[in-house]
Scaffold this motif. Structure first.
Motif, PDB file in Angstrom:
ATOM      1  N   GLN A 165       0.828  -1.211   0.000  1.00 44.11           N
ATOM      2  CA  GLN A 165       0.000   0.000   0.000  1.00 44.11           C
ATOM      3  C   GLN A 165       0.861   1.258   0.000  1.00 44.11           C
ATOM      4  O   GLN A 165       0.597   2.208  -0.748  1.00 44.11           O
ATOM      5  CB  GLN A 165      -0.926  -0.004   1.212  1.00 44.11           C
ATOM      6  N   LYS A 166       1.906   1.277   0.825  1.00 41.60           N
ATOM      7  CA  LYS A 166       2.784   2.442   0.888  1.00 41.60           C
ATOM      8  C   LYS A 166       3.548   2.629  -0.419  1.00 41.60           C
ATOM      9  O   LYS A 166       3.726   3.758  -0.892  1.00 41.60           O
ATOM     10  CB  LYS A 166       3.763   2.299   2.052  1.00 41.60           C
ATOM     11  N   TYR A 167       4.001   1.540  -1.014  1.00 39.33           N
ATOM     12  CA  TYR A 167       4.715   1.638  -2.285  1.00 39.33           C
ATOM     13  C   TYR A 167       3.791   2.195  -3.377  1.00 39.33           C
ATOM     14  O   TYR A 167       4.218   2.988  -4.219  1.00 39.33           O
ATOM     15  CB  TYR A 167       5.243   0.267  -2.703  1.00 39.33           C
ATOM     16  N   ARG A 168       2.552   1.791  -3.348  1.00 37.65           N
ATOM     17  CA  ARG A 168       1.600   2.305  -4.346  1.00 37.65           C
ATOM     18  C   ARG A 168       1.329   3.791  -4.118  1.00 37.65           C
ATOM     19  O   ARG A 168       1.169   4.553  -5.076  1.00 37.65           O
ATOM     20  CB  ARG A 168       0.305   1.483  -4.287  1.00 37.65           C
ATOM     21  N   GLN A 169       1.255   4.198  -2.868  1.00 36.18           N
ATOM     22  CA  GLN A 169       1.085   5.624  -2.570  1.00 36.18           C
ATOM     23  C   GLN A 169       2.312   6.409  -3.025  1.00 36.18           C
ATOM     24  O   GLN A 169       2.187   7.537  -3.505  1.00 36.18           O
ATOM     25  CB  GLN A 169       0.850   5.817  -1.070  1.00 36.18           C
ATOM     26  N   ALA A 170       3.480   5.814  -2.887  1.00 35.83           N
ATOM     27  CA  ALA A 170       4.706   6.476  -3.346  1.00 35.83           C
ATOM     28  C   ALA A 170       4.680   6.651  -4.855  1.00 35.83           C
ATOM     29  O   ALA A 170       5.022   7.720  -5.374  1.00 35.83           O
ATOM     30  CB  ALA A 170       5.926   5.672  -2.923  1.00 35.83           C
ATOM     31  N   LEU A 171       4.258   5.618  -5.580  1.00 35.71           N
ATOM     32  CA  LEU A 171       4.198   5.706  -7.040  1.00 35.71           C
ATOM     33  C   LEU A 171       3.172   6.737  -7.491  1.00 35.71           C
ATOM     34  O   LEU A 171       3.342   7.353  -8.553  1.00 35.71           O
ATOM     35  CB  LEU A 171       3.846   4.340  -7.642  1.00 35.71           C
ATOM     36  N   ALA A 172       2.114   6.908  -6.714  1.00 38.32           N
ATOM     37  CA  ALA A 172       1.096   7.896  -7.069  1.00 38.32           C
ATOM     38  C   ALA A 172       1.605   9.319  -6.868  1.00 38.32           C
ATOM     39  O   ALA A 172       1.019  10.270  -7.374  1.00 38.32           O
ATOM     40  CB  ALA A 172      -0.165   7.679  -6.237  1.00 38.32           C
ATOM     41  N   GLY A 173       2.708   9.462  -6.135  1.00 40.49           N
ATOM     42  CA  GLY A 173       3.302  10.771  -5.913  1.00 40.49           C
ATOM     43  C   GLY A 173       4.185  11.185  -7.068  1.00 40.49           C
ATOM     44  O   GLY A 173       4.115  10.652  -8.167  1.00 40.49           O
ATOM     45  N   ASN A 174       5.038  12.134  -6.785  1.00 40.92           N
ATOM     46  CA  ASN A 174       5.851  12.746  -7.832  1.00 40.92           C
ATOM     47  C   ASN A 174       7.316  12.384  -7.619  1.00 40.92           C
ATOM     48  O   ASN A 174       8.076  13.141  -7.044  1.00 40.92           O
ATOM     49  CB  ASN A 174       5.668  14.267  -7.795  1.00 40.92           C
ATOM     50  N   ILE A 175       7.712  11.170  -8.055  1.00 43.69           N
ATOM     51  CA  ILE A 175       9.097  10.731  -7.925  1.00 43.69           C
ATOM     52  C   ILE A 175       9.817  11.039  -9.239  1.00 43.69           C
ATOM     53  O   ILE A 175       9.515  10.451 -10.275  1.00 43.69           O
ATOM     54  CB  ILE A 175       9.184   9.226  -7.619  1.00 43.69           C
ATOM     55  N   HIS A 176      10.760  11.966  -9.188  1.00 41.06           N
ATOM     56  CA  HIS A 176      11.477  12.353 -10.404  1.00 41.06           C
ATOM     57  C   HIS A 176      12.619  11.396 -10.739  1.00 41.06           C
ATOM     58  O   HIS A 176      13.035  11.300 -11.886  1.00 41.06           O
ATOM     59  CB  HIS A 176      12.033  13.776 -10.265  1.00 41.06           C
ATOM     60  N   ASP A 177      13.128  10.704  -9.740  1.00 42.52           N
ATOM     61  CA  ASP A 177      14.236   9.781  -9.944  1.00 42.52           C
ATOM     62  C   ASP A 177      13.694   8.496 -10.568  1.00 42.52           C
ATOM     63  O   ASP A 177      12.995   7.715  -9.921  1.00 42.52           O
ATOM     64  CB  ASP A 177      14.905   9.482  -8.596  1.00 42.52           C
ATOM     65  N   ASP A 178      14.004   8.262 -11.850  1.00 44.82           N
ATOM     66  CA  ASP A 178      13.484   7.094 -12.558  1.00 44.82           C
ATOM     67  C   ASP A 178      13.899   5.796 -11.878  1.00 44.82           C
ATOM     68  O   ASP A 178      13.091   4.865 -11.745  1.00 44.82           O
ATOM     69  CB  ASP A 178      13.969   7.085 -14.015  1.00 44.82           C
ATOM     70  N   ALA A 179      15.149   5.711 -11.468  1.00 42.16           N
ATOM     71  CA  ALA A 179      15.632   4.483 -10.841  1.00 42.16           C
ATOM     72  C   ALA A 179      14.856   4.181  -9.562  1.00 42.16           C
ATOM     73  O   ALA A 179      14.503   3.031  -9.287  1.00 42.16           O
ATOM     74  CB  ALA A 179      17.127   4.599 -10.546  1.00 42.16           C
ATOM     75  N   LEU A 180      14.565   5.228  -8.801  1.00 45.73           N
ATOM     76  CA  LEU A 180      13.816   5.060  -7.562  1.00 45.73           C
ATOM     77  C   LEU A 180      12.388   4.628  -7.854  1.00 45.73           C
ATOM     78  O   LEU A 180      11.835   3.754  -7.179  1.00 45.73           O
ATOM     79  CB  LEU A 180      13.829   6.374  -6.777  1.00 45.73           C
ATOM     80  N   ARG A 181      11.775   5.250  -8.865  1.00 44.66           N
ATOM     81  CA  ARG A 181      10.403   4.892  -9.228  1.00 44.66           C
ATOM     82  C   ARG A 181      10.323   3.454  -9.727  1.00 44.66           C
ATOM     83  O   ARG A 181       9.406   2.702  -9.379  1.00 44.66           O
ATOM     84  CB  ARG A 181       9.885   5.858 -10.295  1.00 44.66           C
ATOM     85  N   HIS A 182      11.291   3.040 -10.538  1.00 47.74           N
ATOM     86  CA  HIS A 182      11.300   1.668 -11.050  1.00 47.74           C
ATOM     87  C   HIS A 182      11.499   0.658  -9.927  1.00 47.74           C
ATOM     88  O   HIS A 182      10.849  -0.394  -9.908  1.00 47.74           O
ATOM     89  CB  HIS A 182      12.419   1.517 -12.095  1.00 47.74           C
ATOM     90  N   ARG A 183      12.385   0.993  -8.998  1.00 47.20           N
ATOM     91  CA  ARG A 183      12.628   0.084  -7.875  1.00 47.20           C
ATOM     92  C   ARG A 183      11.373  -0.054  -7.015  1.00 47.20           C
ATOM     93  O   ARG A 183      11.052  -1.138  -6.526  1.00 47.20           O
ATOM     94  CB  ARG A 183      13.795   0.592  -7.033  1.00 47.20           C
ATOM     95  N   CYS A 184      10.662   1.046  -6.858  1.00 49.52           N
ATOM     96  CA  CYS A 184       9.417   1.031  -6.090  1.00 49.52           C
ATOM     97  C   CYS A 184       8.391   0.121  -6.779  1.00 49.52           C
ATOM     98  O   CYS A 184       7.732  -0.694  -6.129  1.00 49.52           O
ATOM     99  CB  CYS A 184       8.870   2.448  -5.957  1.00 49.52           C
ATOM    100  N   GLY A 185       8.269   0.243  -8.100  1.00 49.73           N
ATOM    101  CA  GLY A 185       7.333  -0.591  -8.847  1.00 49.73           C
ATOM    102  C   GLY A 185       7.692  -2.065  -8.775  1.00 49.73           C
ATOM    103  O   GLY A 185       6.817  -2.929  -8.614  1.00 49.73           O
ATOM    104  N   ARG A 186       8.988  -2.369  -8.884  1.00 48.87           N
ATOM    105  CA  ARG A 186       9.413  -3.766  -8.798  1.00 48.87           C
ATOM    106  C   ARG A 186       9.171  -4.324  -7.394  1.00 48.87           C
ATOM    107  O   ARG A 186       8.852  -5.514  -7.235  1.00 48.87           O
ATOM    108  CB  ARG A 186      10.890  -3.909  -9.161  1.00 48.87           C
ATOM    109  N   SER A 187       9.319  -3.479  -6.385  1.00 50.01           N
ATOM    110  CA  SER A 187       9.077  -3.928  -5.011  1.00 50.01           C
ATOM    111  C   SER A 187       7.638  -4.387  -4.830  1.00 50.01           C
ATOM    112  O   SER A 187       7.373  -5.357  -4.104  1.00 50.01           O
ATOM    113  CB  SER A 187       9.403  -2.805  -4.028  1.00 50.01           C
ATOM    114  N   ILE A 188       6.707  -3.711  -5.470  1.00 44.64           N
ATOM    115  CA  ILE A 188       5.307  -4.122  -5.399  1.00 44.64           C
ATOM    116  C   ILE A 188       5.150  -5.520  -5.983  1.00 44.64           C
ATOM    117  O   ILE A 188       4.536  -6.401  -5.383  1.00 44.64           O
ATOM    118  CB  ILE A 188       4.406  -3.118  -6.140  1.00 44.64           C
ATOM    119  N   GLY A 189       5.728  -5.732  -7.181  1.00 44.01           N
ATOM    120  CA  GLY A 189       5.648  -7.050  -7.802  1.00 44.01           C
ATOM    121  C   GLY A 189       6.322  -8.122  -6.970  1.00 44.01           C
ATOM    122  O   GLY A 189       5.797  -9.236  -6.814  1.00 44.01           O
ATOM    123  N   ASP A 190       7.479  -7.797  -6.394  1.00 43.38           N
ATOM    124  CA  ASP A 190       8.221  -8.770  -5.595  1.00 43.38           C
ATOM    125  C   ASP A 190       7.427  -9.207  -4.366  1.00 43.38           C
ATOM    126  O   ASP A 190       7.407 -10.396  -4.017  1.00 43.38           O
ATOM    127  CB  ASP A 190       9.570  -8.183  -5.162  1.00 43.38           C
TER     128      ASP A 190
END
Length: 257
Positions: A79-104
């Protein structure tokens, strides 16, 4: 009462000091100028300011998700990772890692379909390193998407070889071995299996490879592989399983009376 005793009280009307009008007009004008400057400033920098706030919130959600994940609270971490993705993360690497964490995390919860869906919404740039494919391909394989697991698993394997990442190579080959066998390609399955054995002789790929040989009718090859596996395997459960397979291979090898 006589008119002489009547006192006439004159009402005193307050007077406005000289220059007051100019003072208040000047004050109002200054306030108007400040207000306009604030509006112009917000128009120019407002997006940047709110963007910074959004990014800070997103990073806070990401940090909270990592802490929840660390203590095993996967549901709230997702839930927290999804809220983070819904925000404004400019760092692509950070955003991608967040998305992969949800899948993992969804994969760990054995919610394979949801895990695959979480990985699929990420751009190709989210999968640059060998380890970034691990969860995605594992979820595809677990869900039964054999063809897609082989396709992405091959990319995973090639990246692992490029990086000289033995751990990722072993993991990728293990899934590719089983996927190839299931898809009716025993030759490729054996190729992956033999490479795994060369890198990790005690791996259960030694048992799996022998079973592929057995199904293909190569009983001498299966027997030799099982004996070699039993010589190096240290896991009791795998040893037991290998002895059972060896018994069936030996029984099948005996000439019928």
């Amino acid at each position: 009462m006589t008119t002489d005793s009547i006192q006439i009280v004159e009402e005193t009307v307050p007077t406005i000091p000289q220059g007051a009008h100019q003072y208040f007009l000047g004050l109002s004008g200054a306030g108007f100028i400040v207000l306009m400057a604030a509006l112009v400033g917000y128009g120019v920098y407002g997006e940047r300011i709110t963007s910074g706030l959004d990014e800070a919130c997103a990073e806070a959600f990401l940090d909270a998700g990592q802490k929840l994940e660390a203590v095993g609270n996967h549901t709230q971490a997702i839930q927290k990772y999804r809220q983070a993705l819904a925000g404004n993360i400019h760092d692509d690497a950070l955003r991608h890692r967040c998305g992969r964490s949800i899948g993992d995390l969804l994969l760990r919860e054995k919610r394979y379909g949801e895990a695959v869906a979480a990985y699929q919404v990420l751009p190709p740039e989210a999968f640059q390193e060998a380890g970034s494919y691990t969860g995605y391909v594992t979820a595809l394989w677990s869900l039964g998407n054999t063809a897609e697991a082989i396709q992405l698993g091959t990319l995973w394997l090639n990246r692992a070889i490029e990086e000289a990442n033995t751990e990722q190579e072993l993991w990728a080959r293990d899934i590719l071995m089983r996927a190839a066998d299931q898809s009716g390609d025993p030759a490729t399955a054996l190729e992956h299996g033999r490479r795994i054995i060369a890198l990790d002789p005690g791996s259960d790929a030694g048992l799996y490879t022998a079973q592929v040989m057995q199904r293909q009718g190569d009983l001498p090859g299966a027997r030799a592989q099982l004996e070699a596996f039993l010589a190096v395997c240290e896991k009791p459960a795998l040893q037991k399983a290998a002895r059972e397979v060896l018994a069936t291979v030996n029984a099948a090898s005996e000439p019928s009376s």
